[in-house]
Enzyme design. Structure first.
Site, mmCIF file in Angstrom:
data_model
loop_
_atom_site.group_PDB
_atom_site.id
_atom_site.type_symbol
_atom_site.label_atom_id
_atom_site.label_comp_id
_atom_site.label_asym_id
_atom_site.label_seq_id
_atom_site.Cartn_x
_atom_site.Cartn_y
_atom_site.Cartn_z
ATOM 1 N N CYS A 1 68.823 -14.351 36.468
ATOM 2 C CA CYS A 1 68.532 -13.929 35.090
ATOM 3 C C CYS A 1 68.712 -15.098 34.133
ATOM 4 O O CYS A 1 69.093 -16.200 34.531
ATOM 5 C CB CYS A 1 69.442 -12.768 34.679
ATOM 6 N N CYS B 1 72.048 -16.915 34.068
ATOM 7 C CA CYS B 1 72.213 -17.893 35.149
ATOM 8 C C CYS B 1 71.654 -19.246 34.709
ATOM 9 O O CYS B 1 72.251 -20.301 34.947
ATOM 10 C CB CYS B 1 71.486 -17.443 36.410
ATOM 11 N N CYS C 1 59.953 -54.614 61.516
ATOM 12 C CA CYS C 1 59.927 -54.077 60.148
ATOM 13 C C CYS C 1 60.224 -52.580 60.167
ATOM 14 O O CYS C 1 60.961 -52.065 59.311
ATOM 15 C CB CYS C 1 58.560 -54.295 59.505
ATOM 16 N N ASP D 1 51.060 -14.841 77.275
ATOM 17 C CA ASP D 1 51.107 -13.426 76.906
ATOM 18 C C ASP D 1 49.762 -12.805 77.284
ATOM 19 O O ASP D 1 48.744 -13.502 77.331
ATOM 20 C CB ASP D 1 51.365 -13.324 75.399
ATOM 21 N N ASP E 1 50.308 -14.949 70.781
ATOM 22 C CA ASP E 1 49.646 -14.784 69.482
ATOM 23 C C ASP E 1 50.323 -13.800 68.554
ATOM 24 O O ASP E 1 49.953 -13.688 67.397
ATOM 25 C CB ASP E 1 48.195 -14.339 69.692
ATOM 26 N N ASP F 1 55.842 -12.578 70.184
ATOM 27 C CA ASP F 1 55.838 -13.801 70.995
ATOM 28 C C ASP F 1 56.640 -14.925 70.352
ATOM 29 O O ASP F 1 56.922 -15.927 71.012
ATOM 30 C CB ASP F 1 54.399 -14.290 71.220
#
Length: 824
Positions: free
Chosen positions: A25, A28, A95, A513, A712, A716
């Site tokens: 708010c 804060c 480097c 899967d 997918d 998974d």
């Protein structure tokens, strides 16, 4: 808000930004502003609740003090996102190591990784990390760092590369023009004795030396200045790099020649020789090598440039009853963009009118255009082909698929593989060791060499310095990664993490899967066999009308099949679901009952007529359903999730690559085993919950070794994270894609063998590059030092050393660029 005890003006000093967590708010905001303003040195503190960011201005403000003040007030400062800095001035592997070390010492840095090929540093840090401190640390080490800009940074990078290329061309042409007479005057006399006589009798030896001195001085002052400007300060910082080797080598040859020309009495008898041509030719050859490197490095990032070029600059947007053309950055989500035939689609979106075919090979790697109609999704950067489309924007700017692809490729290209750790450890000490070897070579020849010992000592020490420049070492790995990941993007394989390149090459087993990976991911009607006296249309219309009342996926598949056949669904009455058996209803006056064989038995119907078909369906892992019309057995039906057309070929390719293939699925064992038999899958883990998939991954890793998991779905994600390499199907969920190391944009399992083959090709390419870089230096440093001279009288001229050094880098870059022609 300004600190009350701070005399600085309201706006003064550098700006720092912090991401604040926990604000809810306006109070804060005020609290955080007050605690920040009270930190010594703060001139102004401003906090934005909407984006959760605090902006602080002031001179000498300690970032750690800001973080402590915010935390003491009860809030938290978020760690910044990984920072990418552009680094200018790096020329070799030493480097890279030096920049990484100075970045790692900056307060708040957790890790720093530098890529020589792309000239970028990637820094991870905590909340106390101050980006300005990174730039200052790099500058102190003798290089220049740039923080990325929100817009135009890519264009600026391209401009810098063009400017560098122009500068190298200019310097090379000037150096070559000045060096040629020096080379002819000195080396011509050595190679053709008669030429030496001509010089002595016309120009005169001393005048020849004076002319060589003047021309070589110009070479070192102008084209060669870049080596001394960077190399000498690095040497004074006791942090020598490639430029230091070139600077010391050329200045040693030049300085010795000056003494021989103007103060010859200071040199021992028989050692008065000049080596102007060595200093001038070394500069010219190394500039030539740098030019070839710059051109080749530009080509390594061509995949990114091509991706950036796919985005249209403008879009035609429907506004206020008309169509206006606006810059792409001004398109907002929800607006409708018009796309003409042959144009690139400007934004990610959904088709709202029109139909066409769209070439999506940019995303999927598949060359066949995809049909698009109202409701279909389209991706920005893809090419509309035949029809006009109206597309409502769903994602613009950095949120588009193309922007995400570019971001993934850039991150992968900047990654360091585990193999690079060995290179880094060697190159950290390489240049100092080479300089020590050059000094040892000089001392050995001077003390123990034949007359003129001083000349031999100088020439061989310079040859050691020049031959050992570690450019090829620094380029060996990053160039291959850049070209390999760029080629992967063109094939629809996105490496989200560069490390996956090395781990995929080591994979022994691929776990997949089933649903959505091996199969289409949605059930469809695969079998409908009718009994004598019935027609397909009659049965399908009646069954679909009943199933239309159900939301079960199997029911939806039957309804979709009827609609695809153009069948109307009759009115349904008296619908009833018989728990555990099936459903029944009256359809246009006909009683229709659909369910398992046990339902048919309760109706007094014998399903033996379809026994042979039912057995075949069972072997394929399909569960048959039966339909009865007015109390007569009418049909046997099977609905299943069909295997993708190219799945079998993809698994065959994985086997051809020497990998085991396992299937991990939550489906019943009988269905899983049937699919495994069809596809030739080696191992089946069935009836597992998402957490069980993680256990299955661990068991397979223990049994076979490195494992790649392909999935997918949201379920998974844990398995993708647990695998050595997680590979997400690009048509899957965002959660799965975020958990994966590799994304297969096409949604096809063919991307898996493509990715593994590309990984192997890239690692093989890196191995070739590293062998060339290390073997070359290991073999030629002793030759340059003169170890072959006692037995065969062979010495390596500094001129040939410079040419060989330049060619080694060009060889490494050329070898990496071969990956652009990789074909699956």
């Amino acid at each position: 808000m300004t600190s009350p005890n701070n005399p600085l003006p309201a706006a003064g000093g550098p700006t720092q930004e912090l991401a604040i967590l926990g604000m809810t708010c306006a109070s804060c905001v005020g609290r955080v502003e007050r605690v920040l303003a009270a930190v010594p040195g703060v001139a102004r503190a401003s906090v934005n609740l909407a984006n959760g960011r605090a902006t602080v201005q002031g001179v000498g403000v300690d970032r750690q003090a800001l973080v402590r003040a915010v935390e003491k007030a009860g809030y938290e400062v978020a760690a910044p996102a990984p920072l990418e800095l552009g680094i200018d001035g790096m020329t070799c592997a030493s480097c890279v190591g030096r920049v990484e070390r100075v970045l790692a010492k900056v307060p708040g840095v957790q890790s720093a990784s530098v890529n020589l090929a792309s000239g970028r540093a990637r820094v991870l840090g905590d909340a106390t990390l101050d980006p300005a401190a990174l730039v200052a640390a790099v500058a102190k080490a003798g290089y220049a760092a740039r923080l990325p800009q929100a817009a135009g940074d890519d264009a600026a990078q391209v401009q810098r590369q063009a400017d560098e290329l122009r500068g190298l061309k200019r310097d090379l042409l000037l150096a070559a023009a000045l060096t040629l007479p020096v080379f002819v005057l000195e080396m011509g006399a050595h190679m053709v004795p008669a030429f030496h006589h001509v010089i002595a009798t016309t120009l005169g030896t001393r005048n020849s030396w004076l002319l060589q001195c003047a021309l070589t001085t110009l070479v070192l002052l102008f084209p060669g200045r870049r080596f001394h400007r960077a190399g000498i300060p690095a040497l004074l910082r006791v942090a020598p790099d490639m430029n230091s080797l070139v600077a010391v080598g050329t200045l040693a040859a030049y300085g010795y020649s000056l003494v021989a020309t103007f103060l010859p009495r200071l040199l021992p008898a028989g050692t008065v020789n000049v080596y102007y041509e060595a200093a001038a030719v070394i500069v010219t050859l190394i500039l030539f090598g740098r030019l070839l490197e710059a051109r080749a490095k530009g080509r390594t990032s061509e995949a990114i440039k091509r991706l950036l070029g796919l985005q249209p600059r403008t879009a035609r947007v429907r506004r206020e009853g008309g169509t206006v053309e606006v810059p792409l950055a001004e398109v907002v989500v929800g607006e409708v963009v018009e796309v003409r035939p042959g144009e690139r689609i400007a934004v990610d979106g959904e088709v709202v009118d029109g139909d066409s075919y769209v070439d999506e090979s940019m995303v999927s790697g598949e060359p066949v255009p995809v049909a698009k109609a109202v409701g279909a999704g389209v991706v920005g950067g893809t090419v509309n082909q035949t029809g006009a489309l109206g597309v409502r924007a769903t994602a613009v700017g950095a949120a588009t698929v193309l922007a995400q692809i570019i971001r993934m490729v850039e991150q992968a290209q900047g990654a360091k593989l585990p193999i690079q750790g060995l290179v880094d450890r060697i190159t950290m000490w390489f240049v100092p060791v080479v300089m020590a070897l050059a000094l040892l070579t000089f001392a050995t020849w001077w003390l123990f060499g034949p007359s003129p010992a001083l000349s031999f000592a100088l020439v061989n020490a310079v040859a050691v310095l020049i031959i050992a420049c570690p450019c090829a070492m620094g380029l060996a790995t990053p160039t291959s990664i850049m070209v390999g990941t760029g080629r992967g993007a063109e094939l629809g394989v996105l490496f989200r993490k560069g490390e996956a390149l090395q781990l995929l090459k080591e994979a022994a087993v691929v776990a997949v899967d089933k649903t959505g990976t091996l199969t289409e991911g949605r059930p469809v009607l695969t079998d409908l066999h009718v009994a004598e006296g019935f027609t397909r249309e009659q049965v399908l219309a009646g069954v679909a009308a009943v199933e239309d009342r159900s939301e079960h996926p199997i029911a939806r598949a039957i309804v979709d099949a009827a609609r695809e056949d153009g069948l109307g669904l009759p009115a349904v009455q008296a619908f009833e679901s018989v728990t555990g058996y099936g459903v029944r209803a009256q359809v246009a006056g006909v009683r229709v009952e659909v369910g398992a064989d046990r339902f048919m038995h309760t109706l007094g119907l014998d399903v033996a007529t379809f026994a042979e078909i039912a057995q075949r369906l069972g072997e394929q892992g399909k569960t048959p359903l039966y339909a009865a019309l007015d109390g007569r057995l009418a049909a046997i039906i099977a609905v299943s999730d069909p295997i993708k057309p190219d799945t079998a070929a993809a698994i065959a390719r994985l086997h051809a690559l020497g990998l085991k293939v396992a299937m991990v699925t939550g489906d019943n064992r009988r269905t899983a085993q049937a699919i495994a038999r069809q596809l030739g899958i080696d191992d089946v883990v069935a009836e597992v919950l998402p957490e069980g998939k993680v256990d299955a991954v661990r068991r397979l890793k223990a049994a076979h070794g490195r494992l790649a998991y392909v999935g997918d779905g949201i379920n998974d994600a844990p398995a993708l994270a647990a695998a050595d390499v997680g590979m997400a199907i690009g048509t899957g969920t965002d959660v799965a894609i975020e958990a994966a190391d590799v994304v297969l944009m096409s949604g096809s399992l063919q991307g898996v063998p493509n990715a593994i083959a590309l990984s192997r090709a890239t690692l093989r390419n890196i191995g070739q590059n590293l062998f060339w870089a290390f073997a070359y230096n290991a073999a030629l440093i002793p030759v340059a030092a003169g170890v072959l001279y006692p037995a065969w009288g062979v010495l390596l001229s500094p001129v040939f050393a410079a040419g060989a050094m330049a060619l080694s880098s060009v060889f490494v870059l050329g070898n990496a660029l071969r990956l652009r022609r990789f074909k699956p």
